[in-house]
Design a protein around this motif. Structure first.
Motif, mmCIF file in Angstrom:
data_model
loop_
_atom_site.group_PDB
_atom_site.id
_atom_site.type_symbol
_atom_site.label_atom_id
_atom_site.label_comp_id
_atom_site.label_asym_id
_atom_site.label_seq_id
_atom_site.Cartn_x
_atom_site.Cartn_y
_atom_site.Cartn_z
ATOM 1 N N ALA A 168 1.104 -1.496 -0.700
ATOM 2 C CA ALA A 168 0.077 0.154 -0.114
ATOM 3 C C ALA A 168 0.677 1.691 -0.023
ATOM 4 O O ALA A 168 0.429 2.000 -0.061
ATOM 5 C CB ALA A 168 -0.734 0.087 1.206
ATOM 6 N N GLU A 169 2.194 0.881 -0.172
ATOM 7 C CA GLU A 169 2.803 2.535 0.218
ATOM 8 C C GLU A 169 3.058 2.350 -1.242
ATOM 9 O O GLU A 169 3.897 2.463 -2.471
ATOM 10 C CB GLU A 169 3.878 1.872 0.806
ATOM 11 N N VAL A 170 2.870 4.219 -1.536
ATOM 12 C CA VAL A 170 2.786 4.256 -2.857
ATOM 13 C C VAL A 170 4.352 4.742 -3.138
ATOM 14 O O VAL A 170 4.755 4.204 -4.645
ATOM 15 C CB VAL A 170 2.279 5.623 -3.104
ATOM 16 N N THR A 171 5.114 5.175 -2.258
ATOM 17 C CA THR A 171 6.574 5.364 -2.894
ATOM 18 C C THR A 171 7.269 4.347 -3.772
ATOM 19 O O THR A 171 8.528 3.910 -4.060
ATOM 20 C CB THR A 171 7.741 6.190 -1.893
ATOM 21 N N GLY A 172 6.242 2.936 -2.561
ATOM 22 C CA GLY A 172 8.131 1.869 -3.337
ATOM 23 C C GLY A 172 6.575 0.399 -4.353
ATOM 24 O O GLY A 172 7.212 -0.321 -4.599
ATOM 25 N N ASN A 173 5.752 1.642 -5.113
ATOM 26 C CA ASN A 173 5.131 0.510 -5.872
ATOM 27 C C ASN A 173 4.226 1.697 -7.248
ATOM 28 O O ASN A 173 3.393 1.939 -7.136
ATOM 29 C CB ASN A 173 3.616 0.067 -4.821
#
Length: 252
Positions: free
Chosen positions: A39-44
């Motif tokens: 759910a982490e936008v930075t890692g997805n």
């Protein structure tokens, strides 16, 4: 310009029809992206691209947040991305992408649409070889300082891009904007997205499409109407996300 341009032109930037269906299907893709990449936008990166697309479609923030939350709930069933293959009437190959939590339901529905329109659902591998799986990105051009398309294409070749072109896109209010579409190999998705983000371009959407790699079949008006009926039935199914065919575009 190549086949990807003609394919995009034929689809006329259409995604899933009316707004409610668009939100439902984008919500499913967001849920799948969170389940696969967190759910982490930075890692997805896939999630980042989907959120950008959701915003470009005016999907409410609460709908996006709900789809992300849904993916983290234990009670939520797993949506699986599946591909169904078949032949429509007149020998037109049809590739159907779906996101479903109940394959039994979805395959029964898809089979019924083929049967109703005089086509047949086939086994895996029957028509997939007629399509190339590509990644595709849409970015906004800057009216004040238009992006140099030739320079952009030269840069992107090193990141796996295969075709880059500009298009004027008209929305429902007849407002016209200029967008740049970038096609590349399926495996180049992450590299191209990273380049777009590092250069600060405004990302409209990033995803995948199936481009026919075989000769497209010409049909007459009556035949086209029958095939479009099948496409319409498939696209109206809430589990179906995309439908691709080997039918030649309608002559202008």
């Amino acid at each position: 310009m190549g086949r990807a341009f003609e394919f995009r032109k034929e689809r006329k930037m259409k995604r899933w029809g009316h707004m409610a269906k668009t939100f439902t299907k984008l919500g499913k893709e967001i849920t799948i992206a969170v389940k696969q990449g967190g759910a982490e936008v930075t890692g997805n990166p896939r999630l980042r691209a989907l959120i950008a697309e959701a915003k470009s479609e005016q999907m409410p923030k609460e709908n996006i947040e709900r789809a992300i939350k849904k993916a983290t709930e234990a009670k939520t069933g797993d949506f699986k991305e599946l591909v169904y293959e078949g032949f429509g009437p007149f020998g037109i190959a049809v590739l159907v992408e779906a996101a479903t939590d109940n394959n039994t339901r979805t395959v029964a529905n898809v089979r019924s649409y083929f049967t109703k329109c005089g086509g047949t659902l086939q086994t895996s591998g029957s028509v997939a070889f007629m399509f190339d799986h590509k990644c595709v990105f849409r970015i906004k051009d800057n009216p004040a300082a238009p992006i140099d398309l030739e320079e952009l294409e030269l840069d992107l070749i090193d990141f796996g891009a295969e075709e880059v072109f500009k298009q004027e896109v008209e929305d429902e209010d007849e407002n016209v904007t200029v967008e740049i579409t970038i096609y590349g190999d399926y495996s180049a998705y992450g590299q191209i997205q990273k380049y777009i983000e590092e250069k600060g371009y405004e990302l409209i959407s990033g995803g995948f499409e199936q481009i026919p790699n075989t000769d497209l079949k010409e049909v007459n008006a009556e035949q086209r109407a029958t095939i479009e009926k099948l496409i319409g039935l498939l696209e109206d199914d809430e589990d179906v996300t995309n439908v691709y065919t080997t039918m030649a575009p309608e002559a202008e």
